[in-house]
Scaffold this active site. Structure first.
Site, PDB file in Angstrom:
ATOM      1  CG  HIS A 171      -5.091  -2.618  -8.724  1.00 60.77           C
ATOM      2  ND1 HIS A 171      -3.818  -3.003  -9.000  1.00 60.77           N
ATOM      3  CD2 HIS A 171      -5.383  -2.863  -7.634  1.00 60.77           C
ATOM      4  CE1 HIS A 171      -3.432  -2.909  -8.573  1.00 60.77           C
ATOM      5  NE2 HIS A 171      -3.988  -2.854  -6.825  1.00 60.77           N
TER       6      HIS A 171
ATOM      7  NE  ARG B 159      -4.183  -1.689  -0.538  1.00 60.98           N
ATOM      8  CZ  ARG B 159      -4.096  -2.708  -0.847  1.00 60.98           C
ATOM      9  NH1 ARG B 159      -3.606  -2.588  -1.583  1.00 60.98           N
ATOM     10  NH2 ARG B 159      -4.625  -3.454  -1.013  1.00 60.98           N
TER      11      ARG B 159
END
Length: 167
Positions: free
Chosen positions: A49, A11
């Site tokens: 995504h 992340r």
């Protein structure tokens, strides 16, 4: 020709950075995904995504045969490989010789005519794992990252969404 390796922690913003870099080249970008949706949580991650990237990418799902995918798309636009760490995990799970595959990838990358942006996790900044499998994975990832960084034209380390140029 440009081989760009983007690394960082979980992340950290490395995938967003890699997407930006891949889009900076002319032509329609190609997204080479190594993840497999083996459970609902991973399916959701993949969907997020895709939604973030938008529909302007050509997509290839390649959990194992990354060398063939990279070589087979050379000259068709910038390629983004996301991510090498999942690919390594897939290789280990399939019982493949990961060291041989990493060497094959490094060789293939050094022959590319078109740009390739690769994402990988930096897994060696934490504590030493408490089990042999986790230590073997950490060590393999470190060797893989060093190998690909060695042939890359550029290497960036992303922390908190901010890229730092290493090479």
């Amino acid at each position: 020709m440009a081989v760009i390796l983007i690394t960082g922690g979980a992340r950290s913003g490395k995938s967003r950075r890699a997407e930006l870099r891949a889009r900076s080249f002319p032509g329609q970008p190609i997204y080479i995904a190594t993840a497999e949706a083996l459970d609902a949580e991973m399916d959701e991650r993949i969907a997020r995504h895709r939604a973030r990237r938008g529909s302007d990418w050509i997509e290839r799902e390649v959990p194992l045969d990354l060398v063939e995918a990279v070589s087979g798309t050379d000259g068709a636009g910038a390629r983004l490989v996301d991510c090498l760490t999942l690919w390594l995990s897939n290789l280990l799970h399939a019982g493949r010789d990961w060291s041989r595959e990493v060497t094959r990838l490094a060789d293939a990358l050094s022959r590319q005519r078109g740009p390739v942006v690769l994402v990988t996790n930096e897994v060696g900044l934490g504590i030493v794992p408490d089990n042999a499998l986790a230590r073997a994975f950490r060590d393999a990832a470190g060797i893989m990252n060093q190998t690909i960084a060695g042939i890359a034209d550029e290497v960036e380390f992303v922390v908190a969404g901010l890229p730092m140029k290493l090479k």
